[in-house]
Design a protein around this motif. Structure first.
Motif, PDB file in Angstrom:
ATOM      1  N   PHE A 174       0.825  -1.207   0.000  1.00 38.12           N
ATOM      2  CA  PHE A 174       0.000   0.000   0.000  1.00 38.12           C
ATOM      3  C   PHE A 174       0.857   1.255   0.000  1.00 38.12           C
ATOM      4  CE2 PHE A 174       0.081  -1.389   4.524  1.00 38.12           C
ATOM      5  CZ  PHE A 174       0.617  -0.263   5.139  1.00 38.12           C
ATOM      6  N   ASP A 175       0.207   2.401  -0.284  1.00 39.32           N
ATOM      7  CA  ASP A 175       0.902   3.669  -0.482  1.00 39.32           C
ATOM      8  C   ASP A 175       0.595   4.671   0.627  1.00 39.32           C
ATOM      9  OD1 ASP A 175       1.530   2.517  -2.899  1.00 39.32           O
ATOM     10  OD2 ASP A 175       0.093   3.697  -4.061  1.00 39.32           O
ATOM     11  N   LYS A 176       1.502   5.624   0.783  1.00 41.90           N
ATOM     12  CA  LYS A 176       1.234   6.783   1.639  1.00 41.90           C
ATOM     13  C   LYS A 176       0.127   7.626   1.022  1.00 41.90           C
ATOM     14  CE  LYS A 176       1.935  10.122   4.694  1.00 41.90           C
ATOM     15  NZ  LYS A 176       0.953  11.120   4.237  1.00 41.90           N
ATOM     16  N   ASP A 177       0.293   7.979  -0.252  1.00 45.16           N
ATOM     17  CA  ASP A 177      -0.722   8.668  -1.029  1.00 45.16           C
ATOM     18  C   ASP A 177      -1.324   9.830  -0.233  1.00 45.16           C
ATOM     19  OD1 ASP A 177      -1.927   8.970  -3.455  1.00 45.16           O
ATOM     20  OD2 ASP A 177      -3.408   7.396  -3.177  1.00 45.16           O
ATOM     21  N   ASP A 178      -2.651   9.829  -0.045  1.00 43.26           N
ATOM     22  CA  ASP A 178      -3.303  10.938   0.663  1.00 43.26           C
ATOM     23  C   ASP A 178      -3.634  10.609   2.117  1.00 43.26           C
ATOM     24  OD1 ASP A 178      -3.312  12.673  -1.552  1.00 43.26           O
ATOM     25  OD2 ASP A 178      -5.066  11.649  -2.371  1.00 43.26           O
ATOM     26  N   TYR A 179      -3.171   9.482   2.601  1.00 43.51           N
ATOM     27  CA  TYR A 179      -3.456   9.119   3.990  1.00 43.51           C
ATOM     28  C   TYR A 179      -2.628   9.982   4.937  1.00 43.51           C
ATOM     29  CZ  TYR A 179      -5.736   5.080   1.935  1.00 43.51           C
ATOM     30  OH  TYR A 179      -6.569   4.288   1.192  1.00 43.51           O
ATOM     31  N   SER A 180      -3.156  10.197   6.117  1.00 41.02           N
ATOM     32  CA  SER A 180      -2.417  10.992   7.098  1.00 41.02           C
ATOM     33  C   SER A 180      -1.183  10.228   7.545  1.00 41.02           C
ATOM     34  CB  SER A 180      -3.309  11.288   8.311  1.00 41.02           C
ATOM     35  OG  SER A 180      -3.524  10.114   9.071  1.00 41.02           O
ATOM     36  N   ASP A 181      -0.224  10.964   8.102  1.00 42.62           N
ATOM     37  CA  ASP A 181       0.998  10.317   8.602  1.00 42.62           C
ATOM     38  C   ASP A 181       0.660   9.250   9.618  1.00 42.62           C
ATOM     39  OD1 ASP A 181       2.282  12.117   7.012  1.00 42.62           O
ATOM     40  OD2 ASP A 181       3.184  13.284   8.633  1.00 42.62           O
ATOM     41  N   ASN A 182      -0.270   9.555  10.511  1.00 42.58           N
ATOM     42  CA  ASN A 182      -0.623   8.624  11.576  1.00 42.58           C
ATOM     43  C   ASN A 182      -1.275   7.358  11.015  1.00 42.58           C
ATOM     44  OD1 ASN A 182      -0.962   8.000  14.482  1.00 42.58           O
ATOM     45  ND2 ASN A 182      -3.135   8.065  13.954  1.00 42.58           N
ATOM     46  N   GLN A 183      -2.201   7.507  10.052  1.00 43.84           N
ATOM     47  CA  GLN A 183      -2.853   6.349   9.440  1.00 43.84           C
ATOM     48  C   GLN A 183      -1.823   5.431   8.783  1.00 43.84           C
ATOM     49  OE1 GLN A 183      -5.587   8.559   6.874  1.00 43.84           O
ATOM     50  NE2 GLN A 183      -7.324   7.596   7.888  1.00 43.84           N
ATOM     51  N   PHE A 184      -0.911   6.034   8.077  1.00 44.29           N
ATOM     52  CA  PHE A 184       0.104   5.279   7.338  1.00 44.29           C
ATOM     53  C   PHE A 184       1.042   4.530   8.280  1.00 44.29           C
ATOM     54  CE2 PHE A 184       4.094   5.353   4.642  1.00 44.29           C
ATOM     55  CZ  PHE A 184       3.643   4.451   3.687  1.00 44.29           C
ATOM     56  N   ASP A 185       1.590   5.241   9.249  1.00 41.21           N
ATOM     57  CA  ASP A 185       2.539   4.627  10.188  1.00 41.21           C
ATOM     58  C   ASP A 185       1.865   3.559  11.041  1.00 41.21           C
ATOM     59  OD1 ASP A 185       4.665   6.216   9.311  1.00 41.21           O
ATOM     60  OD2 ASP A 185       4.167   7.824  10.711  1.00 41.21           O
ATOM     61  N   LEU A 186       0.625   3.828  11.451  1.00 38.12           N
ATOM     62  CA  LEU A 186      -0.105   2.878  12.289  1.00 38.12           C
ATOM     63  C   LEU A 186      -0.404   1.589  11.530  1.00 38.12           C
ATOM     64  CD1 LEU A 186      -1.213   2.789  15.182  1.00 38.12           C
ATOM     65  CD2 LEU A 186      -3.423   3.544  14.272  1.00 38.12           C
ATOM     66  N   ALA A 187      -0.779   1.713  10.260  1.00 37.81           N
ATOM     67  CA  ALA A 187      -1.078   0.527   9.451  1.00 37.81           C
ATOM     68  C   ALA A 187       0.164  -0.348   9.309  1.00 37.81           C
ATOM     69  CB  ALA A 187      -1.582   0.957   8.074  1.00 37.81           C
ATOM     70  N   ILE A 188       1.318   0.269   9.140  1.00 39.42           N
ATOM     71  CA  ILE A 188       2.577  -0.489   9.027  1.00 39.42           C
ATOM     72  C   ILE A 188       2.898  -1.182  10.342  1.00 39.42           C
ATOM     73  CG2 ILE A 188       5.075  -0.301   8.668  1.00 39.42           C
ATOM     74  CD1 ILE A 188       4.460   2.048   6.758  1.00 39.42           C
ATOM     75  N   ARG A 189       2.757  -0.455  11.448  1.00 41.35           N
ATOM     76  CA  ARG A 189       3.077  -1.033  12.764  1.00 41.35           C
ATOM     77  C   ARG A 189       2.134  -2.178  13.126  1.00 41.35           C
ATOM     78  NH1 ARG A 189       3.818   4.406  14.471  1.00 41.35           N
ATOM     79  NH2 ARG A 189       1.802   4.370  15.543  1.00 41.35           N
ATOM     80  N   ASN A 190       0.871  -2.065  12.732  1.00 44.00           N
ATOM     81  CA  ASN A 190      -0.121  -3.064  13.122  1.00 44.00           C
ATOM     82  C   ASN A 190      -0.137  -4.299  12.230  1.00 44.00           C
ATOM     83  OD1 ASN A 190      -0.970  -1.518  15.260  1.00 44.00           O
ATOM     84  ND2 ASN A 190      -2.721  -0.622  14.197  1.00 44.00           N
ATOM     85  N   CYS A 191       0.635  -4.276  11.158  1.00 41.51           N
ATOM     86  CA  CYS A 191       0.631  -5.409  10.231  1.00 41.51           C
ATOM     87  C   CYS A 191       1.600  -6.486  10.700  1.00 41.51           C
ATOM     88  CB  CYS A 191       0.998  -4.933   8.827  1.00 41.51           C
ATOM     89  SG  CYS A 191       0.820  -6.231   7.590  1.00 41.51           S
ATOM     90  N   ARG A 192       1.121  -7.704  10.797  1.00 38.45           N
ATOM     91  CA  ARG A 192       1.942  -8.824  11.244  1.00 38.45           C
ATOM     92  C   ARG A 192       2.800  -9.394  10.114  1.00 38.45           C
ATOM     93  NH1 ARG A 192      -2.216 -12.995  12.722  1.00 38.45           N
ATOM     94  NH2 ARG A 192      -0.343 -14.261  13.063  1.00 38.45           N
ATOM     95  N   TYR A 193       2.531  -8.934   8.920  1.00 34.55           N
ATOM     96  CA  TYR A 193       3.214  -9.487   7.754  1.00 34.55           C
ATOM     97  C   TYR A 193       4.188  -8.475   7.162  1.00 34.55           C
ATOM     98  CZ  TYR A 193      -0.736 -12.590   8.435  1.00 34.55           C
ATOM     99  OH  TYR A 193      -1.641 -13.429   8.998  1.00 34.55           O
ATOM    100  N   ASN A 194       4.843  -8.855   6.078  1.00 35.32           N
ATOM    101  CA  ASN A 194       5.759  -7.953   5.395  1.00 35.32           C
ATOM    102  C   ASN A 194       4.969  -6.841   4.714  1.00 35.32           C
ATOM    103  OD1 ASN A 194       8.207  -9.652   5.772  1.00 35.32           O
ATOM    104  ND2 ASN A 194       7.104 -11.061   4.441  1.00 35.32           N
ATOM    105  N   VAL A 195       5.428  -5.616   4.853  1.00 33.39           N
ATOM    106  CA  VAL A 195       4.742  -4.482   4.233  1.00 33.39           C
ATOM    107  C   VAL A 195       5.638  -3.864   3.162  1.00 33.39           C
ATOM    108  CG1 VAL A 195       3.614  -2.267   4.578  1.00 33.39           C
ATOM    109  CG2 VAL A 195       3.499  -4.002   6.376  1.00 33.39           C
ATOM    110  N   ALA A 196       5.162  -3.884   1.928  1.00 36.00           N
ATOM    111  CA  ALA A 196       5.879  -3.239   0.820  1.00 36.00           C
ATOM    112  C   ALA A 196       5.222  -1.878   0.599  1.00 36.00           C
ATOM    113  CB  ALA A 196       5.809  -4.099  -0.435  1.00 36.00           C
ATOM    114  N   TRP A 197       5.527  -0.936   1.494  1.00 35.90           N
ATOM    115  CA  TRP A 197       4.900   0.381   1.404  1.00 35.90           C
ATOM    116  C   TRP A 197       5.684   1.295   0.469  1.00 35.90           C
ATOM    117  CZ3 TRP A 197       8.232   4.219   2.927  1.00 35.90           C
ATOM    118  CH2 TRP A 197       9.234   3.895   3.848  1.00 35.90           C
ATOM    119  N   SER A 198       4.976   2.276  -0.060  1.00 36.95           N
ATOM    120  CA  SER A 198       5.604   3.270  -0.929  1.00 36.95           C
ATOM    121  C   SER A 198       5.192   4.658  -0.476  1.00 36.95           C
ATOM    122  CB  SER A 198       5.164   3.079  -2.392  1.00 36.95           C
ATOM    123  OG  SER A 198       5.564   1.831  -2.897  1.00 36.95           O
ATOM    124  N   ASN A 199       6.158   5.566  -0.506  1.00 36.42           N
ATOM    125  CA  ASN A 199       5.884   6.965  -0.161  1.00 36.42           C
ATOM    126  C   ASN A 199       6.487   7.854  -1.252  1.00 36.42           C
ATOM    127  OD1 ASN A 199       5.436   9.424   1.045  1.00 36.42           O
ATOM    128  ND2 ASN A 199       6.600   9.005   2.913  1.00 36.42           N
TER     129      ASN A 199
END
Length: 213
Positions: free
Chosen positions: A92-117
């Motif tokens: 998933f992407d940073k895109d238009d999500y808030s900083d908190n939404q983005f960081d929280l989603a990464i922290r709460n994921c138990r799996y590998n996260v291929a995020w893009s900003n």
């Protein structure tokens, strides 16, 4: 008979250990699944008919869900799946999500996260050039269009089913990985939401690189 037994043992010994099953769950329904389906096609075309090479099973899900829902969806999907996944990636992407939404989603994921900003298109752009400064999602699209036209690929379209073949021609995967490693060296501190430009998508492709050469 003895020689036949020896030959069979030699073949079995040369056989690779069974690779992990991959599950790649994407936020988008078009661009990301199109890229990963192209990657899957290439692996199957190169090794699918070779009995002495075991290739990974790659399952791609394009969901159209936002970051938080995507993480929850992935957990539920894995829990109810009838197979064991050795590699689970959430894209998933940073895109238009808030900083908190983005960081929280990464922290709460138990799996590998291929995020893009800021977005997945940064990974596509990395196949063509190195990005060493803050870049907006609109700037990335502009730069992608320029690179596509310079390389005779027409205009960039998000729903392009042949996107993988277009951006990876002429061994550009190696360049993309190196460019991402360079971006990572620029963003060694702070939360993911502050690390622009950066994409972790290269980690998925890097893990499958031996099947792409």
């Amino acid at each position: 008979m003895k020689n036949n037994k020896y030959s069979r043992k030699a073949r079995l010994k040369s056989r690779k250990l069974a690779p992990a099953n991959y599950l790649i769950v994407c936020e988008g329904k078009q661009t990301e699944p199109n890229y990963f389906n192209g990657l899957k096609r290439k692996i199957n075309e190169q090794f699918g008919n070779k009995v002495d090479v075991l290739i990974p099973s790659i399952e791609i899900r394009g969901t159209g869900r936002n970051t938080t829902d995507l993480v929850k969806y992935t957990e539920k999907y894995v829990n109810y799946a009838n197979k064991v996944y050795g590699q689970v990636w959430v894209v998933f992407d940073k895109d238009d999500y808030s900083d908190n939404q983005f960081d929280l989603a990464i922290r709460n994921c138990r799996y590998n996260v291929a995020w893009s900003n800021p977005n997945f298109e940064l990974w596509l752009l990395s196949h063509f050039k190195k990005v060493n400064r803050f870049i907006s999602k609109d700037e990335i699209i502009t730069e992608l269009n320029k690179e596509f036209q310079m390389n005779g690929l027409g205009e960039y379209h998000k729903n392009d089913e042949s996107i993988f073949e277009k951006v990876t021609a002429d061994n550009k995967i190696e360049r993309a990985i190196k460019n991402c490693e360079y971006m990572e060296s620029l963003n060694e501190q702070g939360q993911a939401s502050q690390n622009n430009p950066m994409t972790k998508v290269y980690k998925i492709v890097e893990g499958l690189r031996e099947y792409l050469e």
